[in-house]
Design a protein around this motif. Sequence first.
Motif, PDB file in Angstrom:
ATOM      1  N   ILE A 239       1.002  -1.294   0.033  1.00  0.00           N
ATOM      2  CA  ILE A 239      -0.187   0.099   0.118  1.00  0.00           C
ATOM      3  C   ILE A 239       0.766   1.104  -0.149  1.00  0.00           C
ATOM      4  CG2 ILE A 239      -1.652   1.399   1.160  1.00  0.00           C
ATOM      5  CD1 ILE A 239      -2.708  -1.417   2.492  1.00  0.00           C
ATOM      6  N   TYR A 240       0.728   2.125  -0.977  1.00  0.00           N
ATOM      7  CA  TYR A 240       1.425   3.303  -1.031  1.00  0.00           C
ATOM      8  C   TYR A 240       0.590   4.545  -0.505  1.00  0.00           C
ATOM      9  CZ  TYR A 240       4.965   0.906  -3.617  1.00  0.00           C
ATOM     10  OH  TYR A 240       5.944  -0.095  -3.991  1.00  0.00           O
TER      11      TYR A 240
ATOM     12  N   ILE B  98       5.303   8.084   1.310  1.00  0.00           N
ATOM     13  CA  ILE B  98       6.271   8.671   0.422  1.00  0.00           C
ATOM     14  C   ILE B  98       5.690  10.086   0.478  1.00  0.00           C
ATOM     15  CG2 ILE B  98       6.795   8.982  -2.006  1.00  0.00           C
ATOM     16  CD1 ILE B  98       6.226   6.215  -2.478  1.00  0.00           C
ATOM     17  N   LEU B  99       6.559  10.935   0.814  1.00  0.00           N
ATOM     18  CA  LEU B  99       6.453  12.623   0.907  1.00  0.00           C
ATOM     19  C   LEU B  99       6.799  13.167  -0.100  1.00  0.00           C
ATOM     20  CD1 LEU B  99       7.458  13.201   4.880  1.00  0.00           C
ATOM     21  CD2 LEU B  99       4.838  12.434   3.839  1.00  0.00           C
ATOM     22  N   ILE B 100       5.928  13.790  -0.642  1.00  0.00           N
ATOM     23  CA  ILE B 100       6.416  14.773  -1.936  1.00  0.00           C
ATOM     24  C   ILE B 100       6.022  16.228  -1.775  1.00  0.00           C
ATOM     25  CG2 ILE B 100       6.030  14.823  -4.459  1.00  0.00           C
ATOM     26  CD1 ILE B 100       5.509  11.950  -4.718  1.00  0.00           C
ATOM     27  N   SER B 101       7.038  16.886  -1.845  1.00  0.00           N
ATOM     28  CA  SER B 101       7.044  18.432  -1.884  1.00  0.00           C
ATOM     29  C   SER B 101       6.466  19.172  -3.172  1.00  0.00           C
ATOM     30  CB  SER B 101       8.103  19.135  -1.226  1.00  0.00           C
ATOM     31  OG  SER B 101       8.169  20.377  -1.500  1.00  0.00           O
TER      32      SER B 101
ATOM     33  N   ILE C 167      -3.704   7.159  -2.272  1.00  0.00           N
ATOM     34  CA  ILE C 167      -3.420   6.035  -1.558  1.00  0.00           C
ATOM     35  C   ILE C 167      -3.522   4.902  -2.484  1.00  0.00           C
ATOM     36  CG2 ILE C 167      -4.352   4.261   0.209  1.00  0.00           C
ATOM     37  CD1 ILE C 167      -5.614   6.474   1.892  1.00  0.00           C
ATOM     38  N   VAL C 168      -2.480   3.839  -2.951  1.00  0.00           N
ATOM     39  CA  VAL C 168      -2.548   3.202  -3.797  1.00  0.00           C
ATOM     40  C   VAL C 168      -2.343   1.554  -3.479  1.00  0.00           C
ATOM     41  CG1 VAL C 168      -1.564   2.617  -6.399  1.00  0.00           C
ATOM     42  CG2 VAL C 168      -1.766   5.142  -5.442  1.00  0.00           C
ATOM     43  N   LYS C 169      -3.104   0.852  -4.018  1.00  0.00           N
ATOM     44  CA  LYS C 169      -2.801  -0.766  -3.819  1.00  0.00           C
ATOM     45  C   LYS C 169      -3.289  -1.386  -5.072  1.00  0.00           C
ATOM     46  CE  LYS C 169      -3.174  -4.558  -1.188  1.00  0.00           C
ATOM     47  NZ  LYS C 169      -3.782  -5.493   0.052  1.00  0.00           N
TER      48      LYS C 169
ATOM     49  N   ILE D 153      -6.310   3.597   5.276  1.00  0.00           N
ATOM     50  CA  ILE D 153      -5.376   2.348   4.877  1.00  0.00           C
ATOM     51  C   ILE D 153      -6.167   1.085   4.879  1.00  0.00           C
ATOM     52  CG2 ILE D 153      -3.659   0.836   5.635  1.00  0.00           C
ATOM     53  CD1 ILE D 153      -2.702   3.354   3.827  1.00  0.00           C
ATOM     54  N   LYS D 154      -7.084   1.063   6.149  1.00  0.00           N
ATOM     55  CA  LYS D 154      -7.852  -0.289   6.018  1.00  0.00           C
ATOM     56  C   LYS D 154      -9.035  -0.229   4.886  1.00  0.00           C
ATOM     57  CE  LYS D 154      -7.491  -0.707  11.343  1.00  0.00           C
ATOM     58  NZ  LYS D 154      -8.059  -0.339  12.385  1.00  0.00           N
TER      59      LYS D 154
END
Length: 158
Positions: free
Chosen positions: A43-44, A78-81, A132-134, A154-155
């Motif tokens: 899970i991203y 993943i943190l993206i500025s 959120i990607v899965k 996430i769940k």
Amino acid sequence: MTNKTLYTIAFCLLLSVSLKAQQVKLISVSQLESRMKQGKDTIYLVNFWATWCKPCVKELPEFEKFKASVKGRPVKVILISTDLKSKLESGVQPFVKTHQLTGEIYLLNEAPNSYNEKISPDWSGALPGTLIVKNGKKRFHEAAYTYDELATAIKQVD
């Protein structure tokens, strides 16, 4: 030991810590998509933020706390500025160090507002935003998250 020796040791320790500081790398949307294809059952949780965004700054510790709680599980934060590329060295890198952000941290290497549609058709461009990607299934949230909201989100995709 003399004071000079103690100062030298302290300086060397500080230097070694600063050299190990978190490095922010550039990433494009296509590189991000490739990155997320690497883990089929992962899970991203990809958070888009900026140093000037007060809700983003308030939310970032929630992501750090959440990341620590899922350590060892197939969840990647993943943190993206979304700050301007010109602010990488003068703004984003010092911000990451000051706020002790860890893990995968990037600066989006795309023209401002050219990437919203690529990330999610539901994204107006407002910050913060979290994808959120899965397994190719995507869900986008355009607002700040709390730790509990992250756990619930996430769940829902797990």
